[in-house]
Design a protein around this motif. Structure first.
Motif, PDB file in Angstrom:
ATOM      1  N   SER A 156       0.803  -1.223   0.000  1.00  0.00           N
ATOM      2  CA  SER A 156       0.000   0.000   0.000  1.00  0.00           C
ATOM      3  C   SER A 156       0.836   1.273   0.000  1.00  0.00           C
ATOM      4  O   SER A 156       0.299   2.362  -0.126  1.00  0.00           O
ATOM      5  N   GLY A 157       2.152   1.153   0.160  1.00  0.00           N
ATOM      6  CA  GLY A 157       3.004   2.338   0.097  1.00  0.00           C
ATOM      7  C   GLY A 157       3.500   2.835   1.441  1.00  0.00           C
ATOM      8  O   GLY A 157       3.914   3.986   1.562  1.00  0.00           O
ATOM      9  N   LYS A 158       3.496   1.975   2.469  1.00  0.00           N
ATOM     10  CA  LYS A 158       3.947   2.394   3.799  1.00  0.00           C
ATOM     11  C   LYS A 158       5.438   2.710   3.834  1.00  0.00           C
ATOM     12  O   LYS A 158       5.880   3.512   4.647  1.00  0.00           O
ATOM     13  N   MET A 159       6.223   2.092   2.982  1.00  0.00           N
ATOM     14  CA  MET A 159       7.673   2.273   3.043  1.00  0.00           C
ATOM     15  C   MET A 159       8.148   3.540   2.342  1.00  0.00           C
ATOM     16  O   MET A 159       9.249   4.015   2.623  1.00  0.00           O
ATOM     17  N   LEU A 160       7.357   4.115   1.459  1.00  0.00           N
ATOM     18  CA  LEU A 160       7.789   5.340   0.773  1.00  0.00           C
ATOM     19  C   LEU A 160       8.065   6.477   1.755  1.00  0.00           C
ATOM     20  O   LEU A 160       9.081   7.164   1.602  1.00  0.00           O
ATOM     21  N   PRO A 161       7.232   6.714   2.780  1.00  0.00           N
ATOM     22  CA  PRO A 161       7.586   7.774   3.730  1.00  0.00           C
ATOM     23  C   PRO A 161       8.939   7.534   4.401  1.00  0.00           C
ATOM     24  O   PRO A 161       9.692   8.476   4.648  1.00  0.00           O
ATOM     25  N   THR A 162       9.257   6.274   4.683  1.00  0.00           N
ATOM     26  CA  THR A 162      10.556   5.958   5.269  1.00  0.00           C
ATOM     27  C   THR A 162      11.668   6.353   4.301  1.00  0.00           C
ATOM     28  O   THR A 162      12.647   7.003   4.689  1.00  0.00           O
ATOM     29  N   ALA A 163      11.515   5.974   3.037  1.00  0.00           N
ATOM     30  CA  ALA A 163      12.521   6.330   2.025  1.00  0.00           C
ATOM     31  C   ALA A 163      12.658   7.847   1.912  1.00  0.00           C
ATOM     32  O   ALA A 163      13.771   8.373   1.851  1.00  0.00           O
ATOM     33  N   LEU A 164      11.543   8.545   1.907  1.00  0.00           N
ATOM     34  CA  LEU A 164      11.591  10.004   1.765  1.00  0.00           C
ATOM     35  C   LEU A 164      12.268  10.659   2.962  1.00  0.00           C
ATOM     36  O   LEU A 164      13.056  11.598   2.795  1.00  0.00           O
TER      37      LEU A 164
END
Length: 196
Positions: free
Chosen positions: A95-103
């Protein structure tokens, strides 16, 4: 003749440039008319939060070569972290939970040598995340699990790697061992937990 900056140089420019220069990037890329940009959300933010979100959008767009733009919920997660608040995100796999971590990692100053930690109990999930962060987001990532050596000599050699590694994904059981725990916690920044 102008040369195209390498990715680390371009990211540093996006992290540090003034708001007017960011506006130029947004205009040049026509991002203000991209239907993927949550403009209503951005326009409701105060100036500093809006600037941070635009930096995150531009960095994401640059690193993924235009393939990804964070959604509103992902930008909200970035803002929560940068405003010093805690958050809990509950969403399904993919669902895209890891993108905030990457950002958040990409927005950090590399000179600070910070390492973000995500606890992950499953090896296959660790490997998938390591691959995504290394290849898709160009973030130096290391996985630590039961297969990681425990002897002091190995950790002494790897200690220099922590200065280049921005993201560590240990299995929670590994943190019970003194060497990995010390190495990780000495250089950690934003602990997170991922579970399947």
């Amino acid at each position: 003749m102008d040369t195209v900056p390498d990715l680390p140089t371009h990211l540093e420019t996006l992290r540090a440039c003034p708001a007017a220069r960011l506006d130029d990037f947004i205009r040049d890329l026509s991002l203000n008319v991209d239907e993927r940009i949550p403009l209503a959300f951005l326009n409701g933010l105060n100036d500093s939060d809006k600037l941070l979100c635009w930096r995150a959008i531009l960095i994401c767009y640059t690193v993924t070569q235009g393939q990804q733009i964070p959604r509103e919920i992902q930008l909200r997660a970035v803002l929560v972290d940068f405003n010093g608040l805690d958050s809990l995100i509950s969403a399904g796999t993919g669902s895209g939970k890891m993108l905030p971590t990457a950002l958040k990692i990409l927005l950090d100053n590399p000179a600070d040598h910070l390492t973000t930690i995500t606890l992950s109990p499953l090896k296959w999930l660790q490997v998938t995340q390591e691959n995504d962060f290394n290849s898709r987001y160009n973030i130096c990532t290391v996985v630590i699990n039961e297969d990681t050596p425990r002897d002091e000599a190995w950790w002494d050699v790897c200690n220099t790697r922590w200065h280049n590694c921005s993201y560590a994904i240990p299995n929670p059981r590994v943190l019970a061992h003194e060497n990995p725990s010390k190495q990780l916690l000495d250089h950690s920044h934003t602990p997170m937990c991922s579970r399947a």
